[in-house]
Design an enzyme around this catalytic site. Structure first.
Site, mmCIF file in Angstrom:
data_model
loop_
_atom_site.group_PDB
_atom_site.id
_atom_site.type_symbol
_atom_site.label_atom_id
_atom_site.label_comp_id
_atom_site.label_asym_id
_atom_site.label_seq_id
_atom_site.Cartn_x
_atom_site.Cartn_y
_atom_site.Cartn_z
ATOM 1 N NE ARG A 47 18.770 29.526 58.214
ATOM 2 C CZ ARG A 47 17.537 29.156 58.558
ATOM 3 N NH1 ARG A 47 17.067 27.988 58.167
ATOM 4 N NH2 ARG A 47 16.801 29.938 59.296
ATOM 5 C CE LYS A 103 35.762 36.477 47.067
ATOM 6 N NZ LYS A 103 36.312 37.826 46.825
ATOM 7 C CD GLU A 148 39.928 39.062 36.318
ATOM 8 O OE1 GLU A 148 40.887 38.668 37.003
ATOM 9 O OE2 GLU A 148 39.159 39.984 36.686
ATOM 10 C CE LYS A 185 37.926 32.645 41.707
ATOM 11 N NZ LYS A 185 36.875 33.581 41.407
ATOM 12 C CD GLU A 222 38.115 36.738 50.025
ATOM 13 O OE1 GLU A 222 38.665 37.399 49.157
ATOM 14 O OE2 GLU A 222 37.012 37.026 50.509
ATOM 15 N NE ARG A 281 38.350 33.677 46.859
ATOM 16 C CZ ARG A 281 37.271 32.897 46.712
ATOM 17 N NH1 ARG A 281 37.113 31.844 47.473
ATOM 18 N NH2 ARG A 281 36.356 33.166 45.820
ATOM 19 C CG ASN A 340 42.172 42.336 44.931
ATOM 20 O OD1 ASN A 340 41.238 42.416 44.137
ATOM 21 N ND2 ASN A 340 42.394 43.221 45.889
ATOM 22 C CG HIS A 363 41.326 42.832 40.728
ATOM 23 N ND1 HIS A 363 42.212 42.203 39.880
ATOM 24 C CD2 HIS A 363 40.104 42.323 40.434
ATOM 25 C CE1 HIS A 363 41.539 41.335 39.125
ATOM 26 N NE2 HIS A 363 40.259 41.400 39.436
ATOM 27 C CG HIS A 417 38.016 46.973 42.373
ATOM 28 N ND1 HIS A 417 38.484 46.168 43.382
ATOM 29 C CD2 HIS A 417 37.421 46.149 41.482
ATOM 30 C CE1 HIS A 417 38.173 44.906 43.122
ATOM 31 N NE2 HIS A 417 37.519 44.869 41.967
ATOM 32 C CG HIS A 419 36.539 43.477 36.329
ATOM 33 N ND1 HIS A 419 36.879 44.164 37.474
ATOM 34 C CD2 HIS A 419 37.065 42.233 36.470
ATOM 35 C CE1 HIS A 419 37.572 43.368 38.278
ATOM 36 N NE2 HIS A 419 37.702 42.192 37.687
HETATM 37 N N1 LIG Z 1 31.925 35.818 42.162
HETATM 38 C C1 LIG Z 1 33.142 36.086 41.771
HETATM 39 O O1 LIG Z 1 34.134 35.536 42.273
HETATM 40 C C2 LIG Z 1 33.324 37.070 40.667
HETATM 41 C C3 LIG Z 1 34.581 37.206 40.038
HETATM 42 C C4 LIG Z 1 34.694 38.083 38.979
HETATM 43 C C5 LIG Z 1 33.603 38.826 38.559
HETATM 44 N N2 LIG Z 1 32.406 38.685 39.183
HETATM 45 C C6 LIG Z 1 31.233 39.447 38.732
HETATM 46 O O2 LIG Z 1 30.970 39.118 37.372
HETATM 47 C C7 LIG Z 1 30.322 40.213 36.750
HETATM 48 C C8 LIG Z 1 30.984 40.475 35.425
HETATM 49 O O3 LIG Z 1 30.872 39.314 34.627
HETATM 50 P P1 LIG Z 1 30.778 39.404 33.034
HETATM 51 O O4 LIG Z 1 31.904 40.190 32.511
HETATM 52 O O5 LIG Z 1 30.568 38.025 32.559
HETATM 53 O O6 LIG Z 1 29.514 40.360 32.830
HETATM 54 P P2 LIG Z 1 27.962 40.137 32.486
HETATM 55 O O7 LIG Z 1 27.374 38.987 33.171
HETATM 56 O O8 LIG Z 1 27.364 41.470 32.743
HETATM 57 O O9 LIG Z 1 27.987 39.864 30.926
HETATM 58 C C9 LIG Z 1 28.495 40.836 30.052
HETATM 59 C C10 LIG Z 1 27.571 41.037 28.859
HETATM 60 O O10 LIG Z 1 27.753 39.970 27.944
HETATM 61 C C11 LIG Z 1 26.494 39.437 27.563
HETATM 62 N N3 LIG Z 1 26.732 38.021 27.286
HETATM 63 C C12 LIG Z 1 27.048 37.076 28.170
HETATM 64 N N4 LIG Z 1 27.293 35.912 27.543
HETATM 65 C C13 LIG Z 1 27.116 36.137 26.233
HETATM 66 C C14 LIG Z 1 27.239 35.327 25.074
HETATM 67 N N5 LIG Z 1 27.671 34.071 25.157
HETATM 68 N N6 LIG Z 1 26.940 35.877 23.883
HETATM 69 C C15 LIG Z 1 26.563 37.167 23.781
HETATM 70 N N7 LIG Z 1 26.468 37.999 24.840
HETATM 71 C C16 LIG Z 1 26.743 37.480 26.046
HETATM 72 C C17 LIG Z 1 25.624 39.675 28.745
HETATM 73 O O11 LIG Z 1 24.277 39.646 28.373
HETATM 74 C C18 LIG Z 1 26.094 41.050 29.204
HETATM 75 O O12 LIG Z 1 25.484 42.063 28.466
HETATM 76 C C19 LIG Z 1 30.398 41.372 37.703
HETATM 77 O O13 LIG Z 1 29.142 41.545 38.314
HETATM 78 C C20 LIG Z 1 31.430 40.934 38.735
HETATM 79 O O14 LIG Z 1 31.191 41.491 40.011
HETATM 80 C C21 LIG Z 1 32.251 37.819 40.224
HETATM 81 ZN ZN LIG Z 2 38.673 40.515 38.436
#
Ligand SMILES: NC(=O)c1ccc[n+]([C@@H]2O[C@H](COP(=O)([O-])OP(=O)(O)OC[C@H]3O[C@@H](n4cnc5c(N)ncnc54)[C@H](O)[C@@H]3O)[C@@H](O)[C@H]2O)c1
Ligand SMILES: [Zn+2]
Length: 374
Positions: free
Chosen positions: A122, A144, A186, A228, A238, A248, A252, A255, A259, A271
């Protein structure tokens, strides 16, 4: 050469305060973020990023009993079976409440790792070491966590604030340019909704010079994180903002259409790219259904395109959706409430509000203004 700048510590207040540390070469700060009671650390890292993770694992081995778990790359990590594999590994290693998780990777890795940490016994401590710009300014901060199901993205998850976030900009050296640019979507968004200095930095910088080692990128990262963090601390769960501020939900901005573009393109549009188009769309919407100055609409286009982001929806290369397709997709977005579409819009720079249930004519006209001709 000037001396390296010391790390910047951005404190996140709230019910369980933590620090976001931004700088270069920060691995030796991990133990302080993990805290003193921790004996074992599970490092959940994107398996394709072994070269980035290895030195961090080596440094942790000096202090802790370390269990390193390589995960599938990117979004493929955000599944129930991957989470279950992690739980089994933690169980076999006898992880207790006083042990901790460290995640190393993009937002997909920090989301999965955060979810595993949130659910194991937990909730155990987690420190995120984001390796993409998007994860530094967005996914790793705010608490999140989540995984995907067959029905959609991020449908299962939990709020679980990290014990710390280490944004080591040196880790961005290997990040493909297109991923860095997507993260800037972003960042620029944060400029419009809350911190116009971000826009000024973007407008006066040579975009090609926004690299992992540039002071301008560092300033942008720090400012976007502050935006943020401030929003999240004011609205932890939220439930909404105060005094007309959307809370919060302001994050968005852009967004809702984004989406829909992501979904109708089967996630081939990144994204951050979709967010850029979505921001121009809501600016056009606010100019029609609200009172946003047309000059500010153009500033959306110029700031976003300056860093290399798309500002128009090009059906041919982005999944071929029509206005009707995107409208239908927006209506099923999990952030829509009931049947009424909600958009964060601006009345002026850094003055956001919610626009609920705009007329279809305004939506259609705003979309026509962002759809590429031809
Ligand atoms: N929790 C939240 O508040 C929140 C907010 C925004 C996005 N997200 C989530 O984040 C994800 C998207 O994140 P992202 O864009 O980082 O995608 P990702 O984690 O898929 O990374 C994108 C690509 O870059 C590569 N990569 C990462 N770091 C690297 C580096 N330093 N050098 C070379 N390659 C590298 C990864 O292997 C991957 O192929 C989504 O799943 C989204 O839902 C969550
Ligand atoms: Zn976003």
């Amino acid at each position: 050469m000037s001396a390296p700048r010391p790390a910047t510590v951005l404190p996140v207040r709230g019910t369980s305060p933590y620090d976001v540390v931004v700088g270069h070469g920060l691995t030796d700060r991990l133990p302080a973020l993990l805290g003193e009671s921790v004996e074992r650390v599970a490092v959940l890292y994107a398996g394709s990023l072994g070269e980035l993770a290895d030195p961090i694992v080596d440094a942790l081995v000096e202090h802790y009993d370390v269990l390193a778990l390589g995960l599938p790359d990117g979004e493929r990590a955000k599944t129930a079976p991957v989470a279950a594999d992690c739980w089994e590994a933690l169980g076999e290693a006898g992880f207790t409440r006083s042990d901790a998780v460290v995640t190393i990777g993009g937002g997909a890795t920090t989301d999965l790792g955060g979810f595993v940490a949130a659910t194991w016994l937990r909730g155990v401590r987690v420190v995120h070491v984001p390796t993409t710009l998007l994860a530094m300014v967005d996914a790793a901060v705010g608490g999140k966590t989540g995984i995907n199901t067959g029905a959609g993205k991020n449908l299962v998850g939990s709020f679980h604030e990290p014990a710390g976030v280490l944004c080591d900009l040196s880790l961005l050296a290997s990040l493909p340019r297109a991923e860095l640019v997507a993260g800037l979507g972003e960042v620029v968004k944060c400029g419009f909704i809350a911190d116009p200095t971000i826009l000024e930095v973007v407008e006066r910088s040579d975009p090609a010079a926004l690299t992992h080692d540039s002071p301008e990128l560092r300033e942008l990262v720090e400012r976007a994180i502050r935006v943020k963090v401030d929003v999240v601390v004011d609205d932890l769960r939220e439930t909404g903002g105060v005094g007309g501020h959307p809370g919060r939900e302001v994050l968005n901005y852009g967004h809702t259409l984004a989406h829909a573009i992501e979904r109708t393109s089967d996630y081939t549009v990144r994204h951050g790219e979709a967010v850029a188009i979505g921001c121009v769309f809501v600016a056009e919407l606010a100019a029609r259904a609200g009172s946003l100055d047309p000059a500010l609409v153009e500033r959306h286009r110029s700031a976003l395109s300056r860093v290399g982001l798309p500002t128009a929806y090009d059906a041919e290369s982005m999944g071929g959706a029509s206005f009707e397709d995107l409208h239908a997709a927006m209506k099923v977005d999990k952030k829509a409430r009931g049947s009424q579409l909600r958009f964060v819009v601006l009345d002026a720079l850094a003055t956001p509000r919610i626009l609920a249930g705009p007329g279809e004519d305004d939506l259609r006209a705003a979309f026509a203004a962002v759809a590429s001709a031809g």
